[in-house]
Design an enzyme around this catalytic site. Sequence first.
Site, PDB file in Angstrom:
ATOM      1  N   GLU A 237     -72.499  66.311   9.442  1.00  0.00           N
ATOM      2  CA  GLU A 237     -72.345  67.763   9.307  1.00  0.00           C
ATOM      3  C   GLU A 237     -71.963  68.269  10.688  1.00  0.00           C
ATOM      4  O   GLU A 237     -72.810  68.375  11.574  1.00  0.00           O
ATOM      5  CB  GLU A 237     -73.668  68.411   8.861  1.00  0.00           C
ATOM      6  CG  GLU A 237     -74.206  67.929   7.534  1.00  0.00           C
ATOM      7  CD  GLU A 237     -73.380  68.412   6.357  1.00  0.00           C
ATOM      8  OE1 GLU A 237     -72.526  69.291   6.543  1.00  0.00           O
ATOM      9  OE2 GLU A 237     -73.581  67.884   5.258  1.00  0.00           O
ATOM     10  N   CYS A 271     -72.971  77.109  12.657  1.00  0.00           N
ATOM     11  CA  CYS A 271     -71.821  76.263  12.298  1.00  0.00           C
ATOM     12  C   CYS A 271     -70.989  76.941  11.210  1.00  0.00           C
ATOM     13  O   CYS A 271     -69.771  76.838  11.210  1.00  0.00           O
ATOM     14  CB  CYS A 271     -72.288  74.889  11.848  1.00  0.00           C
ATOM     15  SG  CYS A 271     -73.501  74.925  10.539  1.00  0.00           S
TER      16      CYS A 271
HETATM   17  P1  NDP Z   1     -74.554  67.876  19.765  1.00  0.00           P
HETATM   18  O1  NDP Z   1     -73.492  67.133  19.080  1.00  0.00           O
HETATM   19  O2  NDP Z   1     -74.474  68.044  21.219  1.00  0.00           O
HETATM   20  O3  NDP Z   1     -75.985  67.238  19.488  1.00  0.00           O
HETATM   21  C1  NDP Z   1     -76.470  67.035  18.187  1.00  0.00           C
HETATM   22  C2  NDP Z   1     -77.578  66.002  18.234  1.00  0.00           C
HETATM   23  O4  NDP Z   1     -77.039  64.731  18.571  1.00  0.00           O
HETATM   24  C3  NDP Z   1     -78.653  66.304  19.269  1.00  0.00           C
HETATM   25  O5  NDP Z   1     -79.903  65.929  18.765  1.00  0.00           O
HETATM   26  C4  NDP Z   1     -78.224  65.419  20.409  1.00  0.00           C
HETATM   27  O6  NDP Z   1     -79.271  65.112  21.279  1.00  0.00           O
HETATM   28  C5  NDP Z   1     -77.771  64.187  19.663  1.00  0.00           C
HETATM   29  N1  NDP Z   1     -76.908  63.301  20.434  1.00  0.00           N
HETATM   30  C6  NDP Z   1     -76.235  63.552  21.584  1.00  0.00           C
HETATM   31  N2  NDP Z   1     -75.523  62.455  21.963  1.00  0.00           N
HETATM   32  C7  NDP Z   1     -75.748  61.502  21.034  1.00  0.00           C
HETATM   33  C8  NDP Z   1     -75.276  60.174  20.844  1.00  0.00           C
HETATM   34  N3  NDP Z   1     -74.421  59.586  21.690  1.00  0.00           N
HETATM   35  N4  NDP Z   1     -75.692  59.495  19.767  1.00  0.00           N
HETATM   36  C9  NDP Z   1     -76.538  60.066  18.874  1.00  0.00           C
HETATM   37  N5  NDP Z   1     -77.016  61.316  18.998  1.00  0.00           N
HETATM   38  C10 NDP Z   1     -76.625  62.038  20.062  1.00  0.00           C
HETATM   39  O7  NDP Z   1     -74.614  69.262  18.999  1.00  0.00           O
HETATM   40  P2  NDP Z   1     -75.442  70.533  19.369  1.00  0.00           P
HETATM   41  O8  NDP Z   1     -76.887  70.223  19.415  1.00  0.00           O
HETATM   42  O9  NDP Z   1     -74.799  71.126  20.571  1.00  0.00           O
HETATM   43  O10 NDP Z   1     -75.218  71.468  18.107  1.00  0.00           O
HETATM   44  C11 NDP Z   1     -74.147  72.324  18.001  1.00  0.00           C
HETATM   45  C12 NDP Z   1     -73.082  71.755  17.104  1.00  0.00           C
HETATM   46  O11 NDP Z   1     -73.640  71.433  15.843  1.00  0.00           O
HETATM   47  C13 NDP Z   1     -71.966  72.745  16.807  1.00  0.00           C
HETATM   48  O12 NDP Z   1     -70.718  72.119  16.926  1.00  0.00           O
HETATM   49  C14 NDP Z   1     -72.227  73.159  15.373  1.00  0.00           C
HETATM   50  O13 NDP Z   1     -71.110  73.596  14.696  1.00  0.00           O
HETATM   51  C15 NDP Z   1     -72.806  71.929  14.799  1.00  0.00           C
HETATM   52  N6  NDP Z   1     -73.611  72.255  13.642  1.00  0.00           N
HETATM   53  C16 NDP Z   1     -73.163  71.875  12.413  1.00  0.00           C
HETATM   54  C17 NDP Z   1     -73.858  72.203  11.272  1.00  0.00           C
HETATM   55  C18 NDP Z   1     -73.394  71.732   9.942  1.00  0.00           C
HETATM   56  O14 NDP Z   1     -74.212  71.626   9.051  1.00  0.00           O
HETATM   57  N7  NDP Z   1     -72.137  71.421   9.714  1.00  0.00           N
HETATM   58  C19 NDP Z   1     -75.092  72.976  11.338  1.00  0.00           C
HETATM   59  C20 NDP Z   1     -75.495  73.292  12.675  1.00  0.00           C
HETATM   60  C21 NDP Z   1     -74.765  72.941  13.773  1.00  0.00           C
HETATM   61  P3  NDP Z   1     -79.484  65.997  22.605  1.00  0.00           P
HETATM   62  O15 NDP Z   1     -79.582  67.428  22.165  1.00  0.00           O
HETATM   63  O16 NDP Z   1     -80.752  65.474  23.105  1.00  0.00           O
HETATM   64  O17 NDP Z   1     -78.298  65.752  23.490  1.00  0.00           O
END
Ligand code: NDP
Length: 488
Positions: A237, A271
């Site tokens: 997502e 999102c």
């Molecule tokens: P990120 O992609 O930065 O992070 C998402 C999660 O992935 C966090 O828990 C992060 O950890 C973790 N993560 C980071 N690097 C890795 C890796 N290499 N491998 C596995 N996991 C990893 O997203 P954001 O938290 O910044 O969220 C915002 C984004 O999410 C926006 O683009 C938004 O559109 C999207 N979003 C989509 C939704 C949907 O349902 N389609 C709903 C809500 C948001 P850490 O934070 O510790 O770096």
Amino acid sequence: MDAVTTDTFDSLSPLDGRVVDTFPVRGPAEVVSAVDRARRAAREWRSLGFEGRRRALQAWRRDIVAHLDDLIAVVRAETGKPRGDARLEIMLALDHLAWAATHARPVLRRRRVGAGVLMLNQSASVGYTPYGVVGVIGPWNYPVFTPMGSIAYALAAGNAVVFKPSEYTPGVGVWLQRSFVRAGGSADVFAVVTGLGPTGAALCRAGVDKVAFTGSTATGKAVMAACAESLTPVVIEAGGKDALLVDEDADLAAAAEAAVWGAYSNAGQTCIGIERVYAHAKIYDRFVEAVAERTRELRAGADDAATLGPLTMPRQADVVRAHVADALARGATARVGSTPAPGVTLQPVLLTDVDEEADAVREETFGPTLVVNRVASMDEAVEKANAVRYGLSGSVFSRRRGSELALRLRGGMIAINSVISFAAVPALPFGGVGDSGFGRIHGADGLREFAYPKALTRQRFPLLTLTTMRRTAKVDRLVERIIRLLYG
Ligand code: NDP
């Protein structure tokens, strides 16, 4: 637990920079050990059956309601969002938790299917088997609602879950697990591993049976690449660049209200938020005025009276500033606000007549900005709305052509004469196409996402046995006759 980490990280409040709490950074060995324990615990969880799990999840739901104010406080402290927004996301998450708990049985239980003419002697059925352990990786923008769309559905389907919350909202993740345990659940059936990006990466490689990721498209690709090593299935997502279309016959006040809420609620960190509007030229000026009037009523701040909070993730503020500056440099008009000042408290910006090649039109801004552009026809509106890599959701305001336009928009979810309403209907699937990802959470599709179909045939009596080396030419001719009769 082997190789216990000594590293920690702080969760900082965007409201005042204070340390909300300190959490361990879980390393690969600890994540593997959490997954191993979850796998053992999953057996008992699965053996509870649909009814037992329904009761356990409903008890969890009641515990969250009983400690609502406490959870609201943690969400507000870690994300900076106003209390009302925190309350709303928790309400929606509870509705999904209740729906998943009660619908897992009717959706996933074994059911008979027709066996077909050639297999008349067979009884055929399909049922859904939980994967085992599902790894859930969540974002910070809706730290309860968004991961709950995976956690509740995966648990209801009979899996154990290991959840890695965002590094910006670890306290919310830990709170949810404590609540699950307080309600009688096992800490291994719903485990939480805190940490930074590498902890998420470790979860992908820790032997989980499926990964449900919500976050940015870029991280989604990294997650998918990591899961590819072990052929672990994923549901992604990711981000969006959702558009709202306003037809010439639309209720303009309702459309303006929806555009403003869709764009600026949660400070635009949604999102499925509205980032672009395409309004018909015949009503464009009136519509823009209505949006501008409502946008001027908003104020971002850390105080209790503010309508928008500060941005949760400091570096996102730089993206918002860059998008606004780029749009203005390309000739856009700032009808409300201007390029945001340094800091994380961003006042809302309303941009009009923005170049379609600008970042504010093509890339996810994820902040309190809205682009409103003029179109000569709704065909042009559909074409422009669909001209981005993302395909998450959208909205259409039209009295006569709502459904027609909605069906032509690219995306997994479209609201007609409202915004974002689909996310609050638990029976509807949630997810996108293109750079917005694939797979579905929520609804029956969301339950099936966390279980694999298992097909069974049971022979009731011998008849026309085709699967034997001793099959005769007579049987072959008979089968051919039947097929010719049916399909010739
Ligand atoms: P990120 O992609 O930065 O992070 C998402 C999660 O992935 C966090 O828990 C992060 O950890 C973790 N993560 C980071 N690097 C890795 C890796 N290499 N491998 C596995 N996991 C990893 O997203 P954001 O938290 O910044 O969220 C915002 C984004 O999410 C926006 O683009 C938004 O559109 C999207 N979003 C989509 C939704 C949907 O349902 N389609 C709903 C809500 C948001 P850490 O934070 O510790 O770096």
